[in-house]
Design a protein around this motif. Structure first.
Motif, PDB file in Angstrom:
ATOM      1  N   VAL A 251      51.593  50.604  42.797  1.00 26.38           N
ATOM      2  CA  VAL A 251      52.610  49.799  42.141  1.00 26.38           C
ATOM      3  C   VAL A 251      52.599  48.370  42.683  1.00 26.38           C
ATOM      4  O   VAL A 251      52.671  47.395  41.930  1.00 26.38           O
ATOM      5  CB  VAL A 251      53.993  50.434  42.321  1.00 26.38           C
ATOM      6  CG1 VAL A 251      55.064  49.605  41.611  1.00 26.38           C
ATOM      7  CG2 VAL A 251      53.999  51.861  41.797  1.00 26.38           C
ATOM      8  N   GLY A 252      52.520  48.237  44.003  1.00 27.70           N
ATOM      9  CA  GLY A 252      52.467  46.905  44.596  1.00 27.70           C
ATOM     10  C   GLY A 252      51.260  46.120  44.128  1.00 27.70           C
ATOM     11  O   GLY A 252      51.352  44.906  43.885  1.00 27.70           O
ATOM     12  N   LYS A 253      50.128  46.802  43.967  1.00 25.07           N
ATOM     13  CA  LYS A 253      48.915  46.126  43.496  1.00 25.07           C
ATOM     14  C   LYS A 253      49.077  45.657  42.060  1.00 25.07           C
ATOM     15  O   LYS A 253      48.630  44.569  41.697  1.00 25.07           O
ATOM     16  CB  LYS A 253      47.717  47.080  43.613  1.00 25.07           C
ATOM     17  CG  LYS A 253      46.375  46.441  43.300  1.00 25.07           C
ATOM     18  CD  LYS A 253      46.034  45.359  44.299  1.00 25.07           C
ATOM     19  CE  LYS A 253      44.685  44.723  43.981  1.00 25.07           C
ATOM     20  NZ  LYS A 253      44.399  43.581  44.865  1.00 25.07           N
ATOM     21  N   VAL A 254      49.732  46.473  41.235  1.00 25.67           N
ATOM     22  CA  VAL A 254      49.972  46.082  39.845  1.00 25.67           C
ATOM     23  C   VAL A 254      50.830  44.823  39.792  1.00 25.67           C
ATOM     24  O   VAL A 254      50.549  43.885  39.024  1.00 25.67           O
ATOM     25  CB  VAL A 254      50.643  47.235  39.075  1.00 25.67           C
ATOM     26  CG1 VAL A 254      51.126  46.768  37.709  1.00 25.67           C
ATOM     27  CG2 VAL A 254      49.677  48.403  38.910  1.00 25.67           C
ATOM     28  N   ILE A 255      51.893  44.786  40.591  1.00 27.60           N
ATOM     29  CA  ILE A 255      52.769  43.610  40.619  1.00 27.60           C
ATOM     30  C   ILE A 255      52.008  42.384  41.093  1.00 27.60           C
ATOM     31  O   ILE A 255      52.160  41.279  40.549  1.00 27.60           O
ATOM     32  CB  ILE A 255      53.988  43.884  41.516  1.00 27.60           C
ATOM     33  CG1 ILE A 255      54.833  45.024  40.926  1.00 27.60           C
ATOM     34  CG2 ILE A 255      54.841  42.638  41.692  1.00 27.60           C
ATOM     35  CD1 ILE A 255      55.975  45.464  41.824  1.00 27.60           C
ATOM     36  N   GLN A 256      51.174  42.550  42.103  1.00 23.09           N
ATOM     37  CA  GLN A 256      50.395  41.419  42.620  1.00 23.09           C
ATOM     38  C   GLN A 256      49.429  40.884  41.569  1.00 23.09           C
ATOM     39  O   GLN A 256      49.276  39.657  41.415  1.00 23.09           O
ATOM     40  CB  GLN A 256      49.627  41.869  43.872  1.00 23.09           C
ATOM     41  CG  GLN A 256      48.885  40.754  44.591  1.00 23.09           C
ATOM     42  CD  GLN A 256      47.433  40.650  44.174  1.00 23.09           C
ATOM     43  OE1 GLN A 256      46.826  41.644  43.789  1.00 23.09           O
ATOM     44  NE2 GLN A 256      46.878  39.452  44.261  1.00 23.09           N
ATOM     45  N   VAL A 257      48.784  41.772  40.817  1.00 28.25           N
ATOM     46  CA  VAL A 257      47.860  41.336  39.766  1.00 28.25           C
ATOM     47  C   VAL A 257      48.622  40.612  38.659  1.00 28.25           C
ATOM     48  O   VAL A 257      48.159  39.580  38.139  1.00 28.25           O
ATOM     49  CB  VAL A 257      47.091  42.547  39.200  1.00 28.25           C
ATOM     50  CG1 VAL A 257      46.297  42.145  37.955  1.00 28.25           C
ATOM     51  CG2 VAL A 257      46.148  43.109  40.251  1.00 28.25           C
ATOM     52  N   GLN A 258      49.791  41.135  38.290  1.00 26.29           N
ATOM     53  CA  GLN A 258      50.582  40.492  37.234  1.00 26.29           C
ATOM     54  C   GLN A 258      51.036  39.089  37.639  1.00 26.29           C
ATOM     55  O   GLN A 258      51.014  38.162  36.822  1.00 26.29           O
ATOM     56  CB  GLN A 258      51.780  41.364  36.881  1.00 26.29           C
ATOM     57  CG  GLN A 258      51.387  42.643  36.136  1.00 26.29           C
ATOM     58  CD  GLN A 258      52.534  43.617  36.001  1.00 26.29           C
ATOM     59  OE1 GLN A 258      53.526  43.538  36.730  1.00 26.29           O
ATOM     60  NE2 GLN A 258      52.405  44.556  35.072  1.00 26.29           N
ATOM     61  N   THR A 259      51.436  38.926  38.886  1.00 29.05           N
ATOM     62  CA  THR A 259      51.832  37.589  39.340  1.00 29.05           C
ATOM     63  C   THR A 259      50.634  36.647  39.395  1.00 29.05           C
ATOM     64  O   THR A 259      50.773  35.448  39.129  1.00 29.05           O
ATOM     65  CB  THR A 259      52.499  37.654  40.721  1.00 29.05           C
ATOM     66  OG1 THR A 259      51.618  38.317  41.650  1.00 29.05           O
ATOM     67  CG2 THR A 259      53.813  38.422  40.655  1.00 29.05           C
ATOM     68  N   SER A 260      49.458  37.169  39.738  1.00 27.39           N
ATOM     69  CA  SER A 260      48.265  36.315  39.787  1.00 27.39           C
ATOM     70  C   SER A 260      47.884  35.822  38.401  1.00 27.39           C
ATOM     71  O   SER A 260      47.267  34.755  38.266  1.00 27.39           O
ATOM     72  CB  SER A 260      47.098  37.069  40.423  1.00 27.39           C
ATOM     73  OG  SER A 260      46.676  38.146  39.607  1.00 27.39           O
ATOM     74  N   TYR A 261      48.244  36.584  37.354  1.00 30.37           N
ATOM     75  CA  TYR A 261      47.992  36.164  35.974  1.00 30.37           C
ATOM     76  C   TYR A 261      49.216  35.491  35.351  1.00 30.37           C
ATOM     77  O   TYR A 261      49.285  35.345  34.120  1.00 30.37           O
ATOM     78  CB  TYR A 261      47.577  37.360  35.118  1.00 30.37           C
ATOM     79  CG  TYR A 261      46.155  37.808  35.349  1.00 30.37           C
ATOM     80  CD1 TYR A 261      45.081  37.116  34.782  1.00 30.37           C
ATOM     81  CD2 TYR A 261      45.877  38.901  36.157  1.00 30.37           C
ATOM     82  CE1 TYR A 261      43.776  37.520  35.001  1.00 30.37           C
ATOM     83  CE2 TYR A 261      44.573  39.311  36.387  1.00 30.37           C
ATOM     84  CZ  TYR A 261      43.533  38.621  35.803  1.00 30.37           C
ATOM     85  OH  TYR A 261      42.237  39.024  36.025  1.00 30.37           O
ATOM     86  N   LEU A 262      50.164  35.105  36.211  1.00 31.53           N
ATOM     87  CA  LEU A 262      51.362  34.363  35.797  1.00 31.53           C
ATOM     88  C   LEU A 262      52.246  35.151  34.839  1.00 31.53           C
ATOM     89  O   LEU A 262      53.021  34.572  34.080  1.00 31.53           O
ATOM     90  CB  LEU A 262      50.975  33.027  35.152  1.00 31.53           C
ATOM     91  CG  LEU A 262      50.078  32.107  35.997  1.00 31.53           C
ATOM     92  CD1 LEU A 262      49.805  30.804  35.241  1.00 31.53           C
ATOM     93  CD2 LEU A 262      50.698  31.832  37.346  1.00 31.53           C
ATOM     94  N   GLN A 263      52.171  36.484  34.898  1.00 34.46           N
ATOM     95  CA  GLN A 263      53.046  37.328  34.088  1.00 34.46           C
ATOM     96  C   GLN A 263      54.292  37.676  34.915  1.00 34.46           C
ATOM     97  O   GLN A 263      54.562  38.842  35.233  1.00 34.46           O
ATOM     98  CB  GLN A 263      52.293  38.592  33.664  1.00 34.46           C
ATOM     99  CG  GLN A 263      51.074  38.337  32.810  1.00 34.46           C
ATOM    100  CD  GLN A 263      51.434  37.690  31.476  1.00 34.46           C
ATOM    101  OE1 GLN A 263      52.333  38.130  30.774  1.00 34.46           O
ATOM    102  NE2 GLN A 263      50.720  36.627  31.134  1.00 34.46           N
ATOM    103  N   PHE A 264      55.061  36.643  35.246  1.00 32.91           N
ATOM    104  CA  PHE A 264      56.190  36.827  36.153  1.00 32.91           C
ATOM    105  C   PHE A 264      57.301  37.719  35.588  1.00 32.91           C
ATOM    106  O   PHE A 264      57.847  38.538  36.323  1.00 32.91           O
ATOM    107  CB  PHE A 264      56.754  35.462  36.554  1.00 32.91           C
ATOM    108  CG  PHE A 264      55.792  34.616  37.342  1.00 32.91           C
ATOM    109  CD1 PHE A 264      55.393  35.001  38.616  1.00 32.91           C
ATOM    110  CD2 PHE A 264      55.267  33.457  36.814  1.00 32.91           C
ATOM    111  CE1 PHE A 264      54.505  34.241  39.348  1.00 32.91           C
ATOM    112  CE2 PHE A 264      54.371  32.688  37.533  1.00 32.91           C
ATOM    113  CZ  PHE A 264      53.980  33.076  38.804  1.00 32.91           C
ATOM    114  N   PRO A 265      57.681  37.599  34.308  1.00 33.50           N
ATOM    115  CA  PRO A 265      58.715  38.517  33.807  1.00 33.50           C
ATOM    116  C   PRO A 265      58.293  39.991  33.881  1.00 33.50           C
ATOM    117  O   PRO A 265      59.095  40.856  34.260  1.00 33.50           O
ATOM    118  CB  PRO A 265      58.916  38.059  32.360  1.00 33.50           C
ATOM    119  CG  PRO A 265      58.510  36.627  32.362  1.00 33.50           C
ATOM    120  CD  PRO A 265      57.365  36.551  33.321  1.00 33.50           C
TER     121      PRO A 265
END
Length: 295
Positions: A251-265
């Motif tokens: 789960v933490g890795k998914v959140i980190q990948v999403q933030t790296s692609y600027l998918q903050f919401p």
């Protein structure tokens, strides 16, 4: 009398707690509220657009209605919970054993302090450095594989030692055992030694004393250590990325990948769901031991 009079004339309790409450609100409550607010904003490719939508949460659980084929989110949470439970079990056994040895078999306080400092020495270096140190040991041409091949135990290097679930759990245990050991050791040091003598006088064996006296009186430390380990592992993404070779989901890795692609919401929505799961775990553990009464 003067001391009592001075205390009575001091500032009120709410004013004394004010600075601490302000720090708590500024660095804990406010960030959580911001994450919760952003989780309802519409997803945009290049900018944050304030608004309100449930689409982020719908996207997280998309396809999870089919119980025959679990969705990606459920598989990711299952993988993360598996890592957390395995790490919890191993750190509990290791932390309890080391704490028991330090508390009951090391007699002098000076030696206890010295051995305790020895246990904390790995924490003097970065977590990343400690993780990377496993690579030359567990790699295909690492020291462990060379030793196994040299002794004839295997014909070719073992692949699953590195960049696998085994290496992820091993790194977690290496990094977080102290978070389990310290509260258990603290609880054991508070146990009245006369209780152990009474159990021995009643004819209890060592295992009976351990199970019926030491373990129940150490439950507060066990619970605190369990909360530390489970919550840290649930949100960890660095260890999974490094030791899993960027091939294992969490789960933490998914959140980190999403933030790296600027998918903050979308990342914020995932963080809120993760926070809810962690809080449910803490509530479940708290039902076993009421920390407010024990502390």
């Amino acid at each position: 009398m003067k001391t009592e009079h001075a205390l009575n004339n001091g500032p009120p309790a709410w004013l004394q707690a004010g600075p601490f409450a302000a720090v708590f609100a500024l660095f804990f409550v406010l960030p959580l509220l911001l994450v919760g607010a952003v989780s309802f904003w519409p997803t945009s490719d290049y900018e944050l657009v304030p608004g309100f939508t449930l689409q982020n949460y719908v996207s997280i659980f998309d396809g999870c209605g089919n119980l025959a084929e679990p969705c990606v989110t459920l598989k990711t949470y299952a993988s993360t919970l598996t890592f957390s439970l395995l790490t919890w079990a191993v750190t509990l056994v290791l932390g309890f054993a080391v704490a028991y040895f330090l508390a009951f078999h090391v007699r002098t306080p000076g030696m206890q302090t010295l051995l305790f400092i020895v246990c904390t020495i790995p924490f003097w270096t970065s977590n990343v450095i400690r993780m990377i140190s496993w690579v030359p040991l567990l790699g295909r041409h690492g020291l462990v594989n060379q030793a196994l091949v040299g002794m004839g135990w295997v014909q070719e290097p073992v692949e699953w030692l590195l960049f696998s679930q085994f290496s992820v759990v091993l790194a977690f245990v290496h990094l977080y055992t102290m978070f389990m050991l310290v509260p258990i050791f603290n609880s054991m040091m508070r146990i009245d030694r006369s209780l152990l003598e009474a159990a021995d006088d009643c004819g209890a064996s060592g295992w009976q004393t351990l199970w019926n006296v030491v373990v129940p009186l150490s439950r507060t430390g066990i619970l605190i250590g369990s909360i530390f380990v489970l919550t840290i592992v649930m949100g960890d993404f660095v260890t999974v990325g490094v030791m899993g070779g960027q091939q294992i989901a969490s789960v933490g890795k998914v959140i980190q990948v999403q933030t790296s692609y600027l998918q903050f919401p979308l990342a914020a929505a995932n963080a809120v769901v993760l926070l809810a799961v962690v809080l449910m775990i803490i509530v479940a553990l708290n039902r076993l031991v009421d920390l407010r009464k024990e502390l």
